[in-house]
Write an enzyme that holds these catalytic residues in place. Sequence first.
Site, PDB file in Angstrom:
ATOM      1  N   THR A  17      50.018  28.760  37.909  1.00 28.38           N
ATOM      2  CA  THR A  17      50.285  29.673  36.796  1.00 28.38           C
ATOM      3  C   THR A  17      50.886  30.976  37.281  1.00 28.38           C
ATOM      4  OG1 THR A  17      48.429  28.725  35.565  1.00 28.38           O
ATOM      5  CG2 THR A  17      49.238  30.863  34.846  1.00 28.38           C
ATOM      6  N   VAL A  18      50.281  31.581  38.301  1.00 27.75           N
ATOM      7  CA  VAL A  18      50.781  32.854  38.817  1.00 27.75           C
ATOM      8  C   VAL A  18      52.072  32.629  39.609  1.00 27.75           C
ATOM      9  CG1 VAL A  18      50.282  34.835  40.297  1.00 27.75           C
ATOM     10  CG2 VAL A  18      48.482  33.848  38.877  1.00 27.75           C
ATOM     11  N   GLU A 131      47.141  43.327  46.455  1.00 27.54           N
ATOM     12  CA  GLU A 131      46.799  44.046  45.231  1.00 27.54           C
ATOM     13  C   GLU A 131      46.231  43.129  44.152  1.00 27.54           C
ATOM     14  OE1 GLU A 131      45.714  46.812  43.283  1.00 27.54           O
ATOM     15  OE2 GLU A 131      47.320  47.749  44.457  1.00 27.54           O
ATOM     16  N   VAL A 134      42.100  41.708  43.498  1.00 29.10           N
ATOM     17  CA  VAL A 134      40.898  42.408  43.043  1.00 29.10           C
ATOM     18  C   VAL A 134      40.811  42.539  41.532  1.00 29.10           C
ATOM     19  CG1 VAL A 134      39.600  44.570  43.156  1.00 29.10           C
ATOM     20  CG2 VAL A 134      40.657  43.652  45.215  1.00 29.10           C
ATOM     21  N   ILE A 138      45.882  45.529  37.450  1.00 26.94           N
ATOM     22  CA  ILE A 138      45.470  46.923  37.599  1.00 26.94           C
ATOM     23  C   ILE A 138      45.818  47.424  39.002  1.00 26.94           C
ATOM     24  CG2 ILE A 138      43.546  48.538  37.517  1.00 26.94           C
ATOM     25  CD1 ILE A 138      42.074  46.537  35.750  1.00 26.94           C
ATOM     26  N   GLY A 189      40.651  29.470  27.336  1.00 31.34           N
ATOM     27  CA  GLY A 189      41.244  29.474  28.664  1.00 31.34           C
ATOM     28  C   GLY A 189      40.780  30.604  29.561  1.00 31.34           C
ATOM     29  N   GLU A 192      36.794  28.501  33.251  1.00 30.54           N
ATOM     30  CA  GLU A 192      37.089  27.159  33.745  1.00 30.54           C
ATOM     31  C   GLU A 192      36.074  26.163  33.174  1.00 30.54           C
ATOM     32  OE1 GLU A 192      39.645  26.492  35.592  1.00 30.54           O
ATOM     33  OE2 GLU A 192      40.270  28.533  36.113  1.00 30.54           O
ATOM     34  N   ASP A 203      32.800  35.328  41.895  1.00 35.60           N
ATOM     35  CA  ASP A 203      34.147  35.900  41.859  1.00 35.60           C
ATOM     36  C   ASP A 203      34.076  37.419  41.991  1.00 35.60           C
ATOM     37  OD1 ASP A 203      37.164  35.718  40.850  1.00 35.60           O
ATOM     38  OD2 ASP A 203      36.179  37.239  39.634  1.00 35.60           O
ATOM     39  N   LYS A 207      35.366  40.247  45.156  1.00 33.43           N
ATOM     40  CA  LYS A 207      36.149  41.461  44.885  1.00 33.43           C
ATOM     41  C   LYS A 207      35.383  42.706  45.323  1.00 33.43           C
ATOM     42  CE  LYS A 207      38.411  39.171  41.010  1.00 33.43           C
ATOM     43  NZ  LYS A 207      38.507  39.037  39.539  1.00 33.43           N
TER      44      LYS A 207
END
Length: 428
Positions: A17-18, A131, A134, A138, A189, A192, A203, A207
């Site tokens: 996706t990214v 970048e 995290v 942002i 979405g 998961e 997660d 971070k």
Amino acid sequence: MSDAVKPVKIAVLGPGTVGAEVVRLLTRPGEDLAARVGAPLEISGIYVRDTSKDRGPHIPRELLTDDASGLIARSDVVVELMGGIEPARTLILEAIASGASVVTANKALLAAHGPELYEAADAANVDLYFEAAVAGAIPLVRPVRESLAGDHITRILGIVNGTTNYILDEMTTNGLDYEVALKQAQELGYAEADPTADVEGHDAAAKAAILASLAFHQRVALEDVFCEGISAITADDVIAARETGQVVKLLAIAERTPEGVAVRVHPALVPGTHPLAGVHGAFNAVFIEAEAAGGLMFYGQGAGGTPTASAVLGDLVSVARHKALGSKGPLESNYAEHEVLPMDKADTRYCVRMAVEDRPGVLSSVAEVFARHRVGIELVRQVPGQSHAGLILSTYRAPEGDLRATVEDLRASAAVAEIKSVLRIEGE
């Protein structure tokens, strides 16, 4: 721009996706990115495991390759968007060894193997930028690492997981039960099919480790981060919070004290007046407290293909510019040697909801338990009950170990029928 300027060649590992959005942004018409870099950007290839699979309209088939090593060897910058530990770790180290700079959004890898990757990048004199690892779109890593480099950060409070913030916000604003809010997040979405990494705080913990390492100039490992998720939060917890002007948020917290550094992730009660209390939906926000700058708030979309691709592309422009100019970004700053405190030594505040026997002397018995562990009671509130009286007690700040021992003694007390919930209080 002169045609004689050598292009900066970009390898993309993982067109999910990214990755697909990064490729789309890199291949759209216009010379803006080239002007910002000082050289043209050229995608040298896109690594996939299966080149026959259709990757969508933004992924040119002629750029697909299953030869990761060959792609890395002919690239100046490697953008790793595969996720997971392996083969991402091996491929990033291979890229660094070949002289390529690296851009990654891989928080799990950085939390687990950050020191190894930082040392390799510094030794090879190449950039390692992250970048997007995290808080999505942002801008956070660069301000902490560079803009606040002359200040002393004392505390970070962050909502860094959009899934959990969406769930808790739905429970707060629409009165949903946890399971209903989770199912809704999955349908939209945001979560998961297996939401464990999000709802159990893993997660956010990854971070938090990255942010603490940057903020306090020392290496904080994932295993140093206390982690507690939101799966035990009930509708009653949310209602009780609302009645006292608070909201429940999953926070990543990193703080520097005279005793050392404490890093933790857990649900917490946040006053409605605090900036983080107004963060709704799947948005992220991070509140930083620094000695000179005071309080700083960073807010925006913390996930999604396009927002995350924006952060990746920002890193890509920076490292590509360094490549074009023959320069390099800042080295890892890890000079400090603060003790990383276990959770029992972290100073926190508790809000304890309990059912107690409805008879004279009960409040005195409860207060005696707190006093025995040197925990001060700031506020006592009685709420109506049926067979038992309801008490809500908020404490002053105290070591977590003392607070936890207090609650265990309350559970064993003849005056206490049930401990309904224990939540920490932050942001006051």
